[in-house]
Design a protein around this motif. Sequence first.
Motif, PDB file in Angstrom:
ATOM      1  N   GLY A 175       0.349  -8.864  -9.004  1.00 15.02           N
ATOM      2  CA  GLY A 175      -0.209  -7.682  -8.364  1.00 15.02           C
ATOM      3  C   GLY A 175      -1.696  -7.519  -8.605  1.00 15.02           C
ATOM      4  O   GLY A 175      -2.377  -6.781  -7.886  1.00 15.02           O
ATOM      5  N   ARG A 216      -5.052 -11.628  -0.542  1.00 10.85           N
ATOM      6  CA  ARG A 216      -4.973 -10.254  -0.021  1.00 10.85           C
ATOM      7  C   ARG A 216      -5.765 -10.116   1.274  1.00 10.85           C
ATOM      8  O   ARG A 216      -6.893 -10.591   1.378  1.00 10.85           O
ATOM      9  N   PRO A 221      -2.173  -3.077   0.803  1.00 13.13           N
ATOM     10  CA  PRO A 221      -1.849  -2.102  -0.240  1.00 13.13           C
ATOM     11  C   PRO A 221      -2.084  -2.709  -1.621  1.00 13.13           C
ATOM     12  O   PRO A 221      -2.133  -3.930  -1.791  1.00 13.13           O
ATOM     13  N   THR A 224       1.785  -5.749  -5.802  1.00 14.69           N
ATOM     14  CA  THR A 224       2.501  -6.876  -5.193  1.00 14.69           C
ATOM     15  C   THR A 224       2.875  -6.619  -3.741  1.00 14.69           C
ATOM     16  O   THR A 224       3.201  -7.562  -3.017  1.00 14.69           O
ATOM     17  N   LYS A 225       2.829  -5.354  -3.299  1.00  8.99           N
ATOM     18  CA  LYS A 225       3.161  -5.054  -1.908  1.00  8.99           C
ATOM     19  C   LYS A 225       2.047  -5.445  -0.954  1.00  8.99           C
ATOM     20  O   LYS A 225       2.232  -5.376   0.264  1.00  8.99           O
ATOM     21  N   GLY A 226       0.896  -5.857  -1.492  1.00 13.44           N
ATOM     22  CA  GLY A 226      -0.241  -6.202  -0.646  1.00 13.44           C
ATOM     23  C   GLY A 226      -0.628  -7.662  -0.712  1.00 13.44           C
ATOM     24  O   GLY A 226      -1.797  -8.017  -0.560  1.00 13.44           O
ATOM     25  N   SER A 228      -0.241 -11.579   0.733  1.00 19.51           N
ATOM     26  CA  SER A 228       0.157 -12.404   1.871  1.00 19.51           C
ATOM     27  C   SER A 228       0.089 -13.877   1.486  1.00 19.51           C
ATOM     28  O   SER A 228      -0.552 -14.250   0.502  1.00 19.51           O
ATOM     29  N   ASN A 278       1.393  -9.139   4.179  1.00 21.64           N
ATOM     30  CA  ASN A 278       1.787  -8.361   2.994  1.00 21.64           C
ATOM     31  C   ASN A 278       3.216  -8.637   2.516  1.00 21.64           C
ATOM     32  O   ASN A 278       3.763  -7.880   1.721  1.00 21.64           O
ATOM     33  N   LYS A 279       3.800  -9.722   3.002  1.00 16.34           N
ATOM     34  CA  LYS A 279       5.143 -10.115   2.549  1.00 16.34           C
ATOM     35  C   LYS A 279       5.104 -11.492   1.879  1.00 16.34           C
ATOM     36  O   LYS A 279       6.105 -12.187   1.795  1.00 16.34           O
ATOM     37  N   ASN A 282       7.497 -12.312  -1.127  1.00 21.99           N
ATOM     38  CA  ASN A 282       8.875 -12.614  -0.709  1.00 21.99           C
ATOM     39  C   ASN A 282       8.990 -14.061  -0.233  1.00 21.99           C
ATOM     40  O   ASN A 282       9.943 -14.769  -0.565  1.00 21.99           O
TER      41      ASN A 282
END
Length: 594
Positions: A175, A216, A221, A224-226, A228, A278-279, A282
């Motif tokens: 993150g 990023r 965001p 870790t949600k931001g 790519s 932003n994924k 995953n």
Amino acid sequence: MPEYKAPLRDMQFVLNEVLAAEEHYASLPGCEEATPDMVNAILEEGAKFSERVLAPLNQIGDQQGCQFNEGEVTTPEGFKEAYQQYVEGGWPSLAHDPEHGGQGLPESIGTILNEMVGTANWSWSMYPGLSHGAMNTLTEHGSPEQKETYLTKLVSGEWTGTMCLTEPHCGTDLGMLRTKAEPNADGSYSLSGTKIFISAGEHDMAENIVHIVLARLPDAPEGTKGISLFIVPKFMPESGERNGVTCGSIEHKMGIHGNATCVMNFDNATGFLIGPPNKGLNCMFTFMNTARLGTAIQGLAHTEWGFQNSLVYAKDRLQMRSLSGAKNTDGPADPIIVHPAVRNMLMTQKAFAEGGRAMIYYSALLVDKTKQAEAQEKADADALLAFLTPIAKAFLTEVGFESANHALQVYGGHGFISEWGMEQNVRDARIAMLYEGTTQIQALDLLGRKVLMTQGESLKNFTKIVHKFCQAHADDEHIGHLVKELAALNKEWGELTMQVGMKAMKDREEVGAAAVDYLMYSGYVVLAYFWAQMALVAHQALADGSSEAGFYNAKITTADFYYKRILPRTRSHAEIVKADIDPLMALAPDDFAF
């Protein structure tokens, strides 16, 4: 000079007799071609390549290391030529989709090949090994155009791949990463930032290197949600022009000298988004899970390498007489293999090597199911694999390092001398507990995310399998004593989990305090399950009149050794899991005086 001999008989025993791979392959769509004859032929050829080409380069790679000169990396003598043989043999394409030039064979066959290649020469194996993760990531998340451009070349082995996560200021805590990706008018992105610890980030073995990079976007965001994910090639595929990614330096390391561990600088390097914005984290987990299972193989590799060579040495080295009387009456002393202390080190290595092989091959068959099975079976396999992955990665690398040290110890003072190869094995093994998530991170993943966050469901998926096995064989005249102990540990496993969960409801630090010992406890129990299975198969083979009595009796004896002299380690781990947290966390940082 140390040598490697692929343990083909044991590989076939685990794959065919314990795990029933023939039925497994026959039941999965697209895997029907993996007949026993084909699998055996592949393993035999892989063994020849590993034994004759790679193993002789292992010490050369350690002694010479990689050379860095103004951004260019030269690999050790023979590495490049061995890679060309590897490509010409079609090995990179073994377990990939024919649509992109692959041979379409099950992933598990590639896993067995990776064991042989990695045991023969771990540093060399990392070059194609990182490509495997890049290929899986592109297969799962790449666009059709990206697959055509990049995946085809990676599958053929013409290009290699990397993953670029870690930055100087952040490792596990992704993150915090700072690498930026600015959108360009043509749909590409310009990436700027620095990544460190990039295995095989630069080398002279392939004509192009495809970097899979986390970065990023400008409007991303926080945390870790931001994040790519991007493809960044060393050379642009269409024009052949050099991209803005360069190797700034290579690390001087404790081990794996033959593999280049690089600092990679991205200076407005052209990259292409993989998957949704932003994924990226995953998508990257596809790569990371592949890498974690690959690192579990490293634990097995150093165990097997050390075991094979220390066994040969122990049979040959003469020192003292046996306490029960001379065994080598025509010589001045007995071979050290007769001494209990040496036997203990050899048997420990043997138990971890053969048990670890069963754990990894079982996981590999689960990988096959996650790719080829029908929806429900696929989901079940995926859940079970997610549970076993941190155990396999952390436990097998911990005991792999222990085993490498046992091998060195068997040699005595000679083990400390470079020419025997045992000190290299220890140095090379040490990294396995660090990269792809340290043992401590894997332990938190297992206990915190996989077990407690699923209210214990992921644990139950496996303990139910063990429970059914114990029920079926509780009265078996040959392995009933093993089953009784396994059943008790399986029950205690759930009880320990409940205790930690209850304590964690009051203090979340309890999870971190218990996690490593919980993982090690889990690893010993999982291995106990596989050793009970192997003992059962061995007894059945003997009852059927097998001509390989020596092989099967050795399995039975090793299972007994594991249960009597290794499995009791669970007692100390269980006590620590249950222990009061106060002495661990009470000391103020300033009071850590020296």
